[in-house]
Design a protein around this motif. Structure first.
Motif, PDB file in Angstrom:
ATOM      1  N   UNK A   1       0.788  -1.253  -0.050  1.00  0.00           N
ATOM      2  CA  UNK A   1      -0.045  -0.121  -0.009  1.00  0.00           C
ATOM      3  C   UNK A   1       1.017   1.261  -0.084  1.00  0.00           C
ATOM      4  N   UNK A   2       2.056   1.430   0.551  1.00  0.00           N
ATOM      5  CA  UNK A   2       2.759   2.515   0.868  1.00  0.00           C
ATOM      6  C   UNK A   2       3.240   2.971  -0.642  1.00  0.00           C
ATOM      7  N   UNK A   3       3.850   2.094  -1.379  1.00  0.00           N
ATOM      8  CA  UNK A   3       4.468   2.536  -2.806  1.00  0.00           C
ATOM      9  C   UNK A   3       3.755   2.040  -4.020  1.00  0.00           C
ATOM     10  N   UNK A   4       2.373   1.270  -3.827  1.00  0.00           N
ATOM     11  CA  UNK A   4       1.987   0.973  -4.813  1.00  0.00           C
ATOM     12  C   UNK A   4       2.537  -0.048  -5.858  1.00  0.00           C
ATOM     13  N   UNK A   5       3.343  -0.959  -5.395  1.00  0.00           N
ATOM     14  CA  UNK A   5       4.276  -1.940  -5.875  1.00  0.00           C
ATOM     15  C   UNK A   5       3.693  -3.386  -5.744  1.00  0.00           C
ATOM     16  N   UNK A   6       4.053  -4.422  -6.536  1.00  0.00           N
ATOM     17  CA  UNK A   6       3.904  -5.625  -6.237  1.00  0.00           C
ATOM     18  C   UNK A   6       5.056  -6.334  -5.984  1.00  0.00           C
ATOM     19  N   UNK A   7       5.139  -7.525  -5.309  1.00  0.00           N
ATOM     20  CA  UNK A   7       6.138  -8.334  -4.796  1.00  0.00           C
ATOM     21  C   UNK A   7       5.707  -9.761  -5.380  1.00  0.00           C
ATOM     22  N   UNK A   8       6.556 -10.448  -6.029  1.00  0.00           N
ATOM     23  CA  UNK A   8       6.128 -12.023  -6.402  1.00  0.00           C
ATOM     24  C   UNK A   8       6.721 -12.993  -5.428  1.00  0.00           C
ATOM     25  N   UNK A   9       5.979 -13.841  -5.042  1.00  0.00           N
ATOM     26  CA  UNK A   9       6.580 -14.947  -4.334  1.00  0.00           C
ATOM     27  C   UNK A   9       7.569 -15.706  -5.146  1.00  0.00           C
ATOM     28  N   UNK A  10       8.292 -16.773  -4.556  1.00  0.00           N
ATOM     29  CA  UNK A  10       9.386 -17.317  -5.412  1.00  0.00           C
ATOM     30  C   UNK A  10       8.722 -18.313  -6.458  1.00  0.00           C
ATOM     31  N   UNK A  11       7.510 -18.782  -5.926  1.00  0.00           N
ATOM     32  CA  UNK A  11       6.807 -19.621  -6.921  1.00  0.00           C
ATOM     33  C   UNK A  11       6.031 -18.759  -8.170  1.00  0.00           C
ATOM     34  N   UNK A  12       5.736 -17.389  -7.769  1.00  0.00           N
ATOM     35  CA  UNK A  12       5.258 -16.477  -8.688  1.00  0.00           C
ATOM     36  C   UNK A  12       6.162 -15.985  -9.900  1.00  0.00           C
ATOM     37  N   UNK A  13       7.433 -15.879  -9.520  1.00  0.00           N
ATOM     38  CA  UNK A  13       8.752 -15.483 -10.107  1.00  0.00           C
ATOM     39  C   UNK A  13       8.780 -16.534 -11.169  1.00  0.00           C
ATOM     40  N   UNK A  14       8.959 -17.940 -10.658  1.00  0.00           N
ATOM     41  CA  UNK A  14       8.936 -19.029 -11.539  1.00  0.00           C
ATOM     42  C   UNK A  14       7.830 -19.144 -12.717  1.00  0.00           C
ATOM     43  N   UNK A  15       6.520 -18.801 -12.447  1.00  0.00           N
ATOM     44  CA  UNK A  15       5.647 -18.899 -13.045  1.00  0.00           C
ATOM     45  C   UNK A  15       5.875 -17.603 -14.255  1.00  0.00           C
ATOM     46  N   UNK A  16       6.129 -16.436 -13.523  1.00  0.00           N
ATOM     47  CA  UNK A  16       6.378 -15.256 -14.692  1.00  0.00           C
ATOM     48  C   UNK A  16       7.313 -15.581 -15.628  1.00  0.00           C
TER      49      UNK A  16
END
Length: 116
Positions: free
Chosen positions: A3-18
């Protein structure tokens, strides 16, 4: 989402999927236009109609414009991505990619479509 900087963080599983799937959902516009058109055309037998539909869908998600049912165009480098799609679908022998400096009378219309 932070919420502070309107950014997203990927989980490790999400990074692999991407890393594995980004090419399916990201329009190709890397490096700008080099003045050449990539024309993909295919003649895929009816017995592989599902793969043909998947190819059309993937080309559209990459930002291709459909000139005809089996002819798509994009003004950005995409040879590797198209080869990857065709290889995964095992339809390489039915798909060709042409790199052209001109597309004739449709060029002005296509430049507008791609905002060139």
């Amino acid at each position: 989402k932070s919420a502070a900087n309107n950014s997203f963080k990927f989980t490790n599983k999400g990074k692999k999927w991407y890393q594995k799937n980004a090419f399916r959902y990201t329009p190709l516009r890397v490096g700008g236009w080099d003045g050449k058109w990539r024309v993909v055309f295919f003649d895929i037998p009816e017995e592989f109609h599902k793969k043909r539909d998947i190819l059309r869908y993937r080309l559209r998600t990459l930002g291709f414009y459909s000139l005809q049912k089996s002819t798509f165009i994009l003004p950005f480098k995409c040879e590797g991505e198209v080869a990857e799609i065709c290889s995964r679908l095992k339809i390489d022998q039915y798909v060709d990619l042409l790199v052209a400096e001109s597309v004739g009378s449709k060029e002005d219309e296509l430049k507008k479509i791609f905002s060139l």
